[in-house]
Design a protein around this motif. Structure first.
Motif, PDB file in Angstrom:
ATOM      1  N   SER A   1       4.481   5.498  -5.216  1.00  0.00           N
ATOM      2  CA  SER A   1       4.560   5.839  -6.589  1.00  0.00           C
ATOM      3  C   SER A   1       3.612   6.653  -7.327  1.00  0.00           C
ATOM      4  CB  SER A   1       4.289   4.347  -7.198  1.00  0.00           C
ATOM      5  OG  SER A   1       4.778   3.375  -6.420  1.00  0.00           O
ATOM      6  N   VAL A   2       2.520   6.816  -6.844  1.00  0.00           N
ATOM      7  CA  VAL A   2       1.255   7.621  -7.413  1.00  0.00           C
ATOM      8  C   VAL A   2       1.695   9.134  -7.143  1.00  0.00           C
ATOM      9  CG1 VAL A   2      -0.930   8.243  -7.171  1.00  0.00           C
ATOM     10  CG2 VAL A   2      -0.603   5.935  -7.389  1.00  0.00           C
ATOM     11  N   VAL A   3       2.051   9.232  -5.902  1.00  0.00           N
ATOM     12  CA  VAL A   3       2.469  10.872  -5.623  1.00  0.00           C
ATOM     13  C   VAL A   3       3.573  11.190  -6.441  1.00  0.00           C
ATOM     14  CG1 VAL A   3       3.421  12.255  -3.538  1.00  0.00           C
ATOM     15  CG2 VAL A   3       1.444  10.685  -3.561  1.00  0.00           C
ATOM     16  N   THR A   4       4.555  10.252  -6.350  1.00  0.00           N
ATOM     17  CA  THR A   4       6.159  10.522  -7.273  1.00  0.00           C
ATOM     18  C   THR A   4       5.582  10.905  -8.763  1.00  0.00           C
ATOM     19  OG1 THR A   4       6.979   8.939  -5.816  1.00  0.00           O
ATOM     20  CG2 THR A   4       8.180   9.589  -7.919  1.00  0.00           C
ATOM     21  N   VAL A   5       4.810  10.062  -9.399  1.00  0.00           N
ATOM     22  CA  VAL A   5       4.579  10.097 -10.775  1.00  0.00           C
ATOM     23  C   VAL A   5       3.663  11.371 -10.897  1.00  0.00           C
ATOM     24  CG1 VAL A   5       3.248   9.247 -12.772  1.00  0.00           C
ATOM     25  CG2 VAL A   5       4.725   7.927 -11.401  1.00  0.00           C
ATOM     26  N   VAL A   6       2.645  11.797  -9.940  1.00  0.00           N
ATOM     27  CA  VAL A   6       1.842  12.895 -10.230  1.00  0.00           C
ATOM     28  C   VAL A   6       2.639  14.150 -10.084  1.00  0.00           C
ATOM     29  CG1 VAL A   6      -0.025  14.246  -9.346  1.00  0.00           C
ATOM     30  CG2 VAL A   6      -0.271  11.903  -9.536  1.00  0.00           C
TER      31      VAL A   6
ATOM     32  N   VAL B   1      -4.571  11.472 -14.831  1.00  0.00           N
ATOM     33  CA  VAL B   1      -5.557  11.758 -13.490  1.00  0.00           C
ATOM     34  C   VAL B   1      -6.329  10.644 -13.069  1.00  0.00           C
ATOM     35  CG1 VAL B   1      -7.387  13.319 -12.717  1.00  0.00           C
ATOM     36  CG2 VAL B   1      -5.497  14.237 -13.946  1.00  0.00           C
ATOM     37  N   GLY B   2      -7.024   9.941 -14.262  1.00  0.00           N
ATOM     38  CA  GLY B   2      -7.713   8.778 -14.052  1.00  0.00           C
ATOM     39  C   GLY B   2      -7.011   7.846 -13.308  1.00  0.00           C
ATOM     40  N   ALA B   3      -5.748   7.421 -13.751  1.00  0.00           N
ATOM     41  CA  ALA B   3      -4.834   6.412 -13.259  1.00  0.00           C
ATOM     42  C   ALA B   3      -4.423   6.980 -11.812  1.00  0.00           C
ATOM     43  CB  ALA B   3      -3.573   6.325 -14.082  1.00  0.00           C
ATOM     44  N   GLY B   4      -4.162   8.030 -11.557  1.00  0.00           N
ATOM     45  CA  GLY B   4      -3.880   8.649 -10.142  1.00  0.00           C
ATOM     46  C   GLY B   4      -4.846   8.418  -9.101  1.00  0.00           C
ATOM     47  N   LEU B   5      -6.170   8.544  -9.592  1.00  0.00           N
ATOM     48  CA  LEU B   5      -7.201   8.526  -8.780  1.00  0.00           C
ATOM     49  C   LEU B   5      -7.481   6.948  -8.482  1.00  0.00           C
ATOM     50  CD1 LEU B   5      -9.844  11.010 -10.137  1.00  0.00           C
ATOM     51  CD2 LEU B   5      -8.630  10.787  -7.934  1.00  0.00           C
ATOM     52  N   GLY B   6      -7.034   6.265  -9.657  1.00  0.00           N
ATOM     53  CA  GLY B   6      -7.383   4.629  -9.201  1.00  0.00           C
ATOM     54  C   GLY B   6      -6.516   4.303  -8.367  1.00  0.00           C
ATOM     55  N   ALA B   7      -5.124   4.654  -8.548  1.00  0.00           N
ATOM     56  CA  ALA B   7      -4.138   4.189  -7.644  1.00  0.00           C
ATOM     57  C   ALA B   7      -4.333   4.636  -6.220  1.00  0.00           C
ATOM     58  CB  ALA B   7      -2.882   4.548  -7.975  1.00  0.00           C
ATOM     59  N   ALA B   8      -4.913   5.905  -5.902  1.00  0.00           N
ATOM     60  CA  ALA B   8      -5.165   6.454  -4.648  1.00  0.00           C
ATOM     61  C   ALA B   8      -6.196   5.334  -4.201  1.00  0.00           C
ATOM     62  CB  ALA B   8      -5.793   7.867  -4.941  1.00  0.00           C
ATOM     63  N   LEU B   9      -7.015   5.186  -4.961  1.00  0.00           N
ATOM     64  CA  LEU B   9      -8.384   4.339  -4.275  1.00  0.00           C
ATOM     65  C   LEU B   9      -7.964   3.247  -3.913  1.00  0.00           C
ATOM     66  CD1 LEU B   9     -11.555   4.878  -4.474  1.00  0.00           C
ATOM     67  CD2 LEU B   9     -11.676   3.276  -6.459  1.00  0.00           C
ATOM     68  N   VAL B  10      -6.898   2.535  -4.683  1.00  0.00           N
ATOM     69  CA  VAL B  10      -6.570   1.210  -4.337  1.00  0.00           C
ATOM     70  C   VAL B  10      -5.640   1.433  -2.933  1.00  0.00           C
ATOM     71  CG1 VAL B  10      -4.242  -0.484  -4.655  1.00  0.00           C
ATOM     72  CG2 VAL B  10      -6.028   0.242  -6.618  1.00  0.00           C
ATOM     73  N   GLY B  11      -4.905   2.349  -2.934  1.00  0.00           N
ATOM     74  CA  GLY B  11      -4.266   2.663  -1.493  1.00  0.00           C
ATOM     75  C   GLY B  11      -5.243   3.023  -0.574  1.00  0.00           C
TER      76      GLY B  11
ATOM     77  N   VAL C   1       0.971  -1.296  -0.131  1.00  0.00           N
ATOM     78  CA  VAL C   1      -0.050  -0.151  -0.030  1.00  0.00           C
ATOM     79  C   VAL C   1       0.983   1.455  -0.081  1.00  0.00           C
ATOM     80  CG1 VAL C   1      -1.586   1.421   1.369  1.00  0.00           C
ATOM     81  CG2 VAL C   1      -2.099  -1.100   0.992  1.00  0.00           C
ATOM     82  N   TYR C   2       1.719   1.358   0.812  1.00  0.00           N
ATOM     83  CA  TYR C   2       2.736   2.470   0.861  1.00  0.00           C
ATOM     84  C   TYR C   2       3.549   2.501  -0.583  1.00  0.00           C
ATOM     85  CZ  TYR C   2       2.966   3.399   5.839  1.00  0.00           C
ATOM     86  OH  TYR C   2       2.616   3.842   7.194  1.00  0.00           O
ATOM     87  N   VAL C   3       3.814   1.203  -1.291  1.00  0.00           N
ATOM     88  CA  VAL C   3       4.656   1.432  -2.434  1.00  0.00           C
ATOM     89  C   VAL C   3       3.639   2.045  -3.502  1.00  0.00           C
ATOM     90  CG1 VAL C   3       5.350  -0.097  -4.333  1.00  0.00           C
ATOM     91  CG2 VAL C   3       6.003  -0.290  -2.099  1.00  0.00           C
ATOM     92  N   VAL C   4       2.191   1.606  -3.574  1.00  0.00           N
ATOM     93  CA  VAL C   4       1.347   2.383  -4.375  1.00  0.00           C
ATOM     94  C   VAL C   4       1.289   4.021  -4.088  1.00  0.00           C
ATOM     95  CG1 VAL C   4      -1.133   2.137  -5.093  1.00  0.00           C
ATOM     96  CG2 VAL C   4       0.127   0.033  -4.859  1.00  0.00           C
ATOM     97  N   LEU C   5       0.969   4.095  -2.775  1.00  0.00           N
ATOM     98  CA  LEU C   5       0.774   5.506  -2.451  1.00  0.00           C
ATOM     99  C   LEU C   5       2.001   6.306  -3.051  1.00  0.00           C
ATOM    100  CD1 LEU C   5      -1.150   5.379   0.859  1.00  0.00           C
ATOM    101  CD2 LEU C   5      -1.912   5.900  -1.637  1.00  0.00           C
TER     102      LEU C   5
END
Lengths: 291, 348
Positions: free
Chosen positions: A279-284, B7-17, A273-277
C-alpha cells in the motif's frame, strides 16, 4: 483549488469531495461488470464442483485413496465439509492469486493502457482517495472469489460428496458438528482473504508503476513461482520467514482438532506486512504519477 | 495533507513493514541463563524420579540430525525439524498429535485404552493401555525409594561418565537445570555429551540434547518449545472412532520384542556397549537404535557400504550417533561407537 477559492470568496461552500462510499460503489460496479471478472469467478466455482464430482465418482471412504491425491484432496472422500478447505488450498496456489492479480492489473495499469487513468488523475479527487477506491474494487474481487469457492465448496461437499451426517471428521480423528465445521471453513476463508490481500497489495504496487496490465500478471505469477523455487532450496532456508508463500500450508491447521492458531496467525502477520509495504509503495507512486 | 506529512506517513509505514519483517525473521533469541539455587546431580535425579507427572499442554520440537534413512509414515525420524503436540492429564491419560503437511497421526490414551488414528489411512488402532512399552517404565520407579534409585542410577552412570549439573538454561520459557553426561576419556563412543534440561520448579525433563563427536550442532534435540502447566480439557483424553473408519486391534507386539532381545548379547558396557544379535528373518524385530524397518533384512541390505574383515563380510550403516553392521550371515552389531569397536565385538 486554493487559488480558485481566493478568487471567488463569496461563493457558497459546496461539497468539494465525493463521498468515498459512492466512489467505491461506482468502482465495484465497474469491476463486476467486466466479463473477465465474472468468468474467473465462474471458473473458481467450477474448481470446487469438479473436485467434488471427481471425488464422489472415484473415491469413497476406506477406498484406495490413502494419500494418493495431492494434499488434502484424499481427505475429502466421504467427508464433504473438508471440500471447501481443500478447494481453497488448491485455488490459493495459483487461481486465486491470478484472479486478484487480474483485478489489480485492470485497476491502474489497465486504465493507463486505455488512457482513462489520465482522466481519473485530473479529476478533483485526491490521489490517496483514488488508490482507496481502486483498492476497494480489488478487495471486492478477492472477497467474492474466496466466498464463491467456500460457498460452492460447502454446497458441493454436502450435496455431491456427502458426509457422516453433516459432520466433519478432522485430521485428529474427532468429529465436529455442522456449526463448528462451518466455523472452521469461515476461518480458512478469512485467512485466505488476508493472504490474497497481500498479493493484491503487491500487484497494485506493480500496477502503479506500469501501463501494461500483462506486466502485473507476469510479475505476480512469476513472483509466486520464484517464491516457490526459493522455498525449495535448502540452503536458502533462512529466507523462508520472508516468503509469503511459505505460510500457505497453514490452512490445513483448521482441520486439526485442538485448533493450532500459531501458523495461521504468523502467516497472517506476514501477509499484513506485505499489505502495508504494498500500500505504501502504491500510494507514494500514485502521488507522483501523471499519466 | 501536505507533501511533507505524506513523506512522513510513508516513512512510518515503511518502518512498520521493516519492524514486521524483523519480528518475523528474528529467532526467539537465547535468554540469559536464569539464576537458580545450586543442586547436586543426585538430588536433581531423585527429584525428577519423585516428581508426579503434571497435567500440561505443550509443543515438542524434534530437531533431528541423526542421519537416519527416511522411514515412510514417521517423518519425525528423518533429518529435519518437526513439531509434536502433546497434552497430558497427569494421570496416565494423554494425547499426542504428530502433524504432517497434509495429515496427522493422533495417539490418545484414555486410561484404559490406547487409540492410534492415522488420518491418511483413516484407520484406528486400539490397544489396551498398560501393555505398551510405556507401562512398565511408568510403574518401575514408583516401586522404589526415589533417593535410593537416584543414587544408584548416578553411581552406575559415574562408572563410565562424568555427571554434572552444568548451569541453568531457559527452555520453553521455563527456568531449567542442565544435567550433563559426558563419557569418560576411556570410553570409545561417537557421543560427546548428553544434556537433559530439567524444569527447576516441576522437575519435569524439558529437553534432551545429544551431541556427537566432531560436530558443534546437536545430533538430536528433543524438547518442549511451548509448555503450559495446568488441568486440561478432559475431552482431549477421550477418543471416539470417527464414522467411516476401520477399527482394528493392535497386533500383540510384546510377543515378538522379547524374542529379538533374547537372541541378542551385549559386548562391553557403558558408552561403548555393543549389541550383537541375529538379523530378523522377515518377522518383526527391534534394533537398539530403531533404524530398521520391520521388514528388516531387505531394507538393510540396500543401505550402507560393504565392509569385510576377519569376522566376515557385511554392510556398515553409519549415522551421526550410531553405527550398525549387518553381516552377510545374518548377524547385526549396533552401538553408539565407531566402526572399529563393532568389528572387534563381532570378531569375538
Amino acid at each position: 483549488m486554493t487559488a480558485l477559492e481566493t478568487r471567488t470568496p463569496t461563493r457558497t461552500p459546496t461539497r468539494t469531495t465525493a463521498p468515498l462510499g459512492r466512489l467505491a460503489a461506482a468502482e465495484v460496479r465497474w469491476v463486476l461488470r467486466r466479463p473477465r471478472t465474472l468468468v474467473l469467478l465462474g471458473l473458481l466455482a467450477l474448481v470446487a464442483v469438479a473436485l467434488g464430482i471427481g471425488i464422489a465418482l472415484t473415491g469413497g471412504p476406506g477406498g484406495d485413496g490413502d494419500g494418493d491425491g495431492p494434499g488434502l484432496v484424499a481427505q475429502v472422500a466421504g467427508n464433504g465439509l473438508v471440500l471447501p478447505i481443500a478447494a481453497l488450498g488448491l485455488a490459493l496456489t495459483l487461481l486465486l492469486p491470478l484472479t486478484v492479480a487480474t483485478a489489480s492489473a485492470d485497476a491502474i495499469a489497465g486504465e493507463a493502457a486505455h488512457g482513462t487513468l489520465r482522466g481519473l488523475l485530473l479529476a478533483p479527487v485526491g490521489r490517496a482517495r483514488l488508490v482507496v477506491m481502486k483498492a476497494a474494487g480489488v478487495v471486492t474481487v478477492a472477497v467474492l472469489a474466496v466466498l464463491v469457492v467456500a460457498v460452492v465448496g460447502v454446497l458441493t461437499g454436502l450435496v455431491v460428496v456427502g458426509g457422516p451426517g453433516g459432520t466433519m471428521v478432522t485430521l485428529s480423528g474427532t468429529t465436529l458438528g455442522l456449526g463448528e465445521a462451518l466455523g472452521r471453513v469461515a476461518l480458512v476463508a478469512g485467512w485466505t482473504v488476508v493472504q490474497l490481500l497481500a498479493v493484491a497489495a503487491v500487484a497494485l504496487a506493480v500496477s502503479a508503476f506500469t501501463e501494461h496490465p500483462l506486466v502485473v500478471l507476469a510479475a505476480v505469477l512469476g513472483g509466486l513461482i520464484v517464491f516457490g523455487v526459493l522455498a525449495a532450496i535448502p540452503s536458502l532456508e533462512w529466507l523462508q520467514p520472508l516468503l509469503l508463500t511459505s505460510g500457505w500450508g497453514a490452512g490445513t491447521d483448521a482441520l486439526r482438532d485442538p485448533l493450532p492458531l500459531g501458523d495461521l496467525a504468523s502467516s497472517s502477520l506476514r501477509a499484513l506486512v506485505y499489505v502495508v509495504l504494498g500500500s505504501v509503495v502504491t500510494v507514494v507512486r500514485m502521488r507522483r504519477r501523471d499519466g | 495533507m501536505g507533501r511533507r506529512s505524506w513523506v512522513g506517513a510513508g516513512l512510518g509505514a515503511a518502518l512498520v513493514g521493516a519492524v514486521g519483517v524483523g519480528l518475523l525473521v528474528a529467532p526467539a533469541g537465547a535468554a540469559a541463563a536464569p539464576v537458580l539455587p545450586p543442586v547436586s546431580p543426585e538430588d536433581l535425579v531423585s527429584s525428577v524420579i519423585a516428581a508426579d507427572a503434571p497435567a500440561l499442554a505443550g509443543e515438542v520440537e524434534v530437531d533431528n540430525a541423526l542421519g537416519l534413512p527416511a522411514v515412510p509414515g514417521v517423518p519425525q525420524l528423518a533429518n529435519g525439524t518437526s513439531a509434536i503436540r502433546v497434552w497430558s492429564g497427569g494421570d496416565g491419560r494423554g494425547r499426542v498429535a504428530l502433524p504432517s503437511a497434509d495429515g496427522e497421526r493422533t495417539l490418545v490414551s484414555d486410561g484404559t485404552t490406547r487409540w492410534a488414528y492415522d488420518s491418511r489411512e483413516r484407520t484406528v488402532t486400539r490397544a489396551p493401555a498398560g501393555e505398551g512399552p510405556d507401562g512398565p517404565a511408568d510403574a518401575g520407579p514408583d516401586a522404589q525409594d526415589p533417593t535410593t534409585a537416584a543414587t544408584q542410577a548416578v553411581a552406575t552412570l559415574r562408572q563410565s561418565s562424568t555427571v554434572t549439573v552444568d548451569g541453568t538454561a531457559e527452555v520453553a520459557g521455563r527456568a531449567a537445570y542442565q544435567l550433563v553426561l559426558t563419557p569418560l576419556p576411556s570410553e570409545r563412543t561417537l557421543l560427546r555429551e548428553v544434556r537433559v534440561a530439567v524444569d527447576a520448579e516441576t522437575r519435569l525433563p524439558l529437553q534432551l540434547t545429544v551431541l556427537a563427536q566432531g560436530s558443534g550442532e546437536p545430533a538430536l534435540q528433543v524438547g518442549f518449545s511451548e509448555i503450559a502447566y495446568g488441568p486440561q480439557d478432559p475431552s482431549l483424553f477421550t477418543f471416539t472412532p470417527p464414522p467411516g473408519t476401520t477399527v482394528e486391534d493392535a497386533p500383540a507386539r510384546d510377543g515378538a520384542q522379547p524374542e529379538g532381545e533374547r537372541q541378542g548379547t551385549t559386548v562391553g558396557d557403558g558408552w561403548d556397549r555393543v549389541m550383537v544379535g541375529q538379523a530378523p528373518q522377515g518377522g518383526p524385530g527391534q534394533q537398539p537404535e530403531g533404524e530398521a524397518r520391520p521388514e528388516g533384512a531387505p531394507d538393510l541390505s540396500a543401505l550402507g557400504t560393504p565392509v569385510s574383515g576377519p569376522w566376515g563380510t557385511g554392510r556398515v550403516i553409519t549415522t551421526a550417533v550410531a553405527t550398525v553392521i549387518v553381516t552377510d550371515d545374518g548377524r547385526i552389531a549396533a552401538g553408539a561407537v565407531p566402526q572399529q569397536v563393532l568389528t572387534e565385538a563381532l570378531a569375538r
